[in-house]
Enzyme design. Sequence first.
Site, PDB file in Angstrom:
ATOM      1  N   GLU A  44       0.682  -0.867  -0.226  1.00  0.00           N
ATOM      2  CA  GLU A  44       0.046   0.089  -0.101  1.00  0.00           C
ATOM      3  C   GLU A  44       0.703   0.988   0.284  1.00  0.00           C
ATOM      4  OE1 GLU A  44      -2.344   1.999   3.746  1.00  0.00           O
ATOM      5  OE2 GLU A  44      -2.467  -0.238   3.212  1.00  0.00           O
ATOM      6  N   LYS A 132     -10.408  -1.968   7.869  1.00  0.00           N
ATOM      7  CA  LYS A 132      -9.107  -1.473   8.632  1.00  0.00           C
ATOM      8  C   LYS A 132      -9.381  -1.156   9.801  1.00  0.00           C
ATOM      9  CE  LYS A 132      -5.457   2.352   7.871  1.00  0.00           C
ATOM     10  NZ  LYS A 132      -4.963   2.652   7.625  1.00  0.00           N
TER      11      LYS A 132
END
Length: 196
Positions: A44, A132
């Site tokens: 990411e 998340k």
Amino acid sequence: MSYRYEITQAVVRQGIIAIVRTQDADSAVKAAIPLLDAGLASLELPLTNPQAPQAIQHLRESYPDAVIGAGSVLDEASAVAAVRAGAQFLVAPNLDASVIRAGHRYGAAVLPGAGTVSEVVQALEMGADAVKVFPAPTPQWVKDVLAVLPYAPLVPTGGVAPADVPNWLAAGAVACGVGSALARTPIDEIKALIRA
């Protein structure tokens, strides 16, 4: 990979999403290459780096088997820009329906942020591919949440050290987002943590 569920499976398969937080495209690519070469397949690049889209594009071209995503995706415009740069998944610290819709519109998996059980439920109701959990609470919190939401794919992020990943996975997390601590971890230790 052409379907969101395949992207999501690939993102969480190894249990670690490497977060490369730098200030420009060159430093992002330089920091990412050793991790990808070590075998980490999910990476990411946060949009706090204004040149993250260029780095995403470069890494997608150079590492076609890796799953490259964008982080800190706070709004629809950022989501669209990240996907156009080649991001296969989008991660946010917050819960914004427009990010989920935009990501899904263009085939990207979306992992919005949640800090409470209510937000986890809202994220799932909005269609999140995984959630998340930010900032990461404790492995026991994950275990307790999964006792009542056993279907919730949780990804604790923020303050997770590489050595702690096995404890989070044992608690039921599908993966962990690991950032700055990766840069301080020897590559051999990172390789030892990667699950096939």
